[in-house]
Scaffold this active site. Structure first.
Site, PDB file in Angstrom:
ATOM      1  N   ARG A 157      -3.883  10.352   4.267  1.00  0.00           N
ATOM      2  CA  ARG A 157      -2.876  11.052   4.561  1.00  0.00           C
ATOM      3  C   ARG A 157      -1.958  11.444   3.236  1.00  0.00           C
ATOM      4  NH1 ARG A 157       0.310  13.661   8.005  1.00  0.00           N
ATOM      5  NH2 ARG A 157       2.690  13.649   7.727  1.00  0.00           N
ATOM      6  N   LYS A 172       0.915  -1.105   0.086  1.00  0.00           N
ATOM      7  CA  LYS A 172      -0.024  -0.101  -0.055  1.00  0.00           C
ATOM      8  C   LYS A 172       0.831   1.170  -0.096  1.00  0.00           C
ATOM      9  CE  LYS A 172      -1.726   2.117   4.243  1.00  0.00           C
ATOM     10  NZ  LYS A 172      -1.896   3.512   3.980  1.00  0.00           N
ATOM     11  N   ASN A 173       1.700   1.512   0.754  1.00  0.00           N
ATOM     12  CA  ASN A 173       2.765   2.686   0.760  1.00  0.00           C
ATOM     13  C   ASN A 173       3.645   2.641  -0.345  1.00  0.00           C
ATOM     14  OD1 ASN A 173       1.629   3.397   3.261  1.00  0.00           O
ATOM     15  ND2 ASN A 173       2.966   1.822   4.549  1.00  0.00           N
ATOM     16  N   ASP A 200      -4.715   8.277   9.561  1.00  0.00           N
ATOM     17  CA  ASP A 200      -5.037   7.861  10.960  1.00  0.00           C
ATOM     18  C   ASP A 200      -4.501   8.503  11.981  1.00  0.00           C
ATOM     19  OD1 ASP A 200      -5.516   5.271  10.134  1.00  0.00           O
ATOM     20  OD2 ASP A 200      -3.599   4.402  10.171  1.00  0.00           O
ATOM     21  N   MET A 234       7.917   6.309  17.677  1.00  0.00           N
ATOM     22  CA  MET A 234       7.390   7.562  16.243  1.00  0.00           C
ATOM     23  C   MET A 234       6.263   8.208  16.346  1.00  0.00           C
ATOM     24  SD  MET A 234       9.201   5.084  13.237  1.00  0.00           S
ATOM     25  CE  MET A 234       9.028   6.611  11.996  1.00  0.00           C
ATOM     26  N   ASP A 294       4.740   0.441  11.633  1.00  0.00           N
ATOM     27  CA  ASP A 294       3.651  -0.367  11.459  1.00  0.00           C
ATOM     28  C   ASP A 294       3.321  -1.635  11.933  1.00  0.00           C
ATOM     29  OD1 ASP A 294       2.851   2.246  10.708  1.00  0.00           O
ATOM     30  OD2 ASP A 294       2.955   1.414   8.399  1.00  0.00           O
TER      31      ASP A 294
END
Length: 437
Positions: free
Chosen positions: A101, A30-31, A125, A342, A320
């Site tokens: 985002r 996805k990223n 998120d 983070m 993640d």
């Protein structure tokens, strides 16, 4: 395929206690897909993308680029055909931007293509403050003039190559700066750059189109900009975060599963940290096998000290995957410190695990001590974000009884057809519309 509108509320009804078996293949990253879709705006030639995860976030970004004149069509379940023959320098739809985002990833490509872009504040998120300063500072050094008010307005008649030092190795800021640098006149050196697998995928995609980028996979990128980009075909790599989620799932349900085409070259830190929890995986080529026969015993540090699992920028343990590791630790014998560096709100979901019977002490917004194993019981849950939602799904699947996870559309922003794919392995997940009660 189970689909729903971007605003529809979904819940999962999960019957726990079932063992899984069989093979599963992770979705495309996805990223990686999101910045690559944004980067297609850098060329007016057709681009064909395969292995694109068909999830809410990618579909929203496709809608966003369509709103500025780009032609984008799903030509298969996971295939996208995109041509940005014309790109309008229009204000982006605020409602669409608030959903994800990743909308901020359009700043660099649209600035390069149109010379101006007005971007509403991005959504995504809610896991703590997610600053955009690094994006703004990087684009400013490449020649953009930036005005910040109710939105972000970028203007640049001609982007210029520069020696840019990012004030933090932000993934999305690196991707924005990389796209802008490819279009900038001259050479850009991007220092303290993020080097995650999805950043590498974006760089390789840009090179397929004709960009010249050196240092891919390192923290210093040298981009020779100003080259005309062509079209091309590109396959998105596997999602290493989903692979980590599936490892945790196999561990907590005491199941034996094989993850095909797992992208094992990107799993060193993930496998190392699961091994600390007593979860080992066997590698067969590019496949990964997790057996049901695991020690699930936390390995103490030398001298008998409590071990620590902590996230850091790549190639360290991914932030993640932290939520998944926490749920996994509840099912392992021993004590471990989980240190989320983070995002200051990411660990707040552990109160739901505590209510299910997990023995966790939340020390502060960044650290939690997990003592296991704990027998989890079913509960009514709410998914606050993608990764915590997936972690709750793992907890529900190993708990006694039937759990309900509301706001499950958050999970579907990052995991494609996860209910269908896990049910094929033996899970009992019912997906249904969620109505206000």
């Amino acid at each position: 395929m189970a689909t729903s509108s971007a605003t529809e509320n979904i819940r999962y009804v999960v019957e726990g206690g079932h063992k899984l078996s069989g093979s599963i293949e992770p979705s495309g990253n996805k990223n990686a897909a999101l910045p690559i879709i944004a980067a297609t705006l850098l060329t007016d030639q057709p681009v064909r993308l395969s292995n694109v995860p068909r999830i809410r976030d990618t579909e929203t970004l496709v809608d966003l680029i369509g709103s500025v004149g780009v032609t984008a069509d799903w030509t298969g379940q996971n295939e996208l055909s995109i041509q940005a023959k014309e790109v309008r320098p229009a204000s982006l739809d605020p409602e669409l931007c608030t959903r994800i985002r990743a909308s901020i990833l359009l700043a660099g490509p649209m600035l390069a293509r149109c010379g101006t872009v007005e971007l509403p504040p991005p959504g995504g998120d809610v896991i703590g403050r997610r600053r955009v300063d690094t994006h703004l500072l990087a684009l400013e050094q490449l020649g953009a003039s930036i005005t910040v008010d109710q939105s972000y307005r970028f203007v640049a008649s001609q982007l210029q190559g520069a020696d840019v030092f990012l004030d933090e190795p932000s993934v999305t800021a690196t991707e924005n700066a990389l796209c802008a640098a490819v279009a900038a006149k001259g050479t850009t050196v991007l220092r303290n750059a993020a080097s995650e697998p999805h950043v590498q995928d974006l760089a390789r995609f840009l090179c397929v189109l004709g960009a010249r980028i050196e240092g891919v996979g390192t923290n210093t990128l040298r981009i020779h900009g100003g080259r005309s980009l062509a079209g091309g075909d590109f396959r998105i790599g596997p999602d290493h975060i989903e692979v980590g989620s599936l490892i945790g799932l196999a561990a907590v349900t005491r199941s034996s599963i094989t993850i095909n085409n797992a992208g094992v070259e990107h799993l060193r830190s993930t496998l190392m940290n699961f091994d600390r929890l007593g979860i080992s995986c066997r590698i067969h080529g590019d496949d990964l096998h997790i057996s049901s026969d695991q020690s699930r015993k936390v390995k103490e540090d030398f001298g008998g000290h409590i071990p620590k699992i902590e996230d850091q920028p790549w190639p360290a343990f991914p932030a993640d995957t932290m939520s998944i590791a926490i749920v996994t630790a509840t099912q392992c014998e021993g004590v471990v410190m989980m240190f989320e560096k983070m995002f200051e709100s990411r660990l707040f979901f552990v109160d739901k695990l505590i209510a299910m019977g997990a023995r966790i002490v939340l020390c502060d917004p960044h650290r939690a001590i997990v003592a296991g194993p704990s027998k989890l019981r079913a509960a009514r849950l709410e998914s606050p974000d993608i990764r915590a939602g997936m972690a709750m799904l793992l907890a529900a699947m190993c708990a006694e009884g039937t759990s309900t996870i509301n706001n499950a559309q958050q999970i579907e922003r990052g995991y494609e057809r996860i209910d269908e794919r896990l049910n094929a392995l033996g899970a009992k997940i019912i997906r249904q519309p969620s109505r206000d009660e």
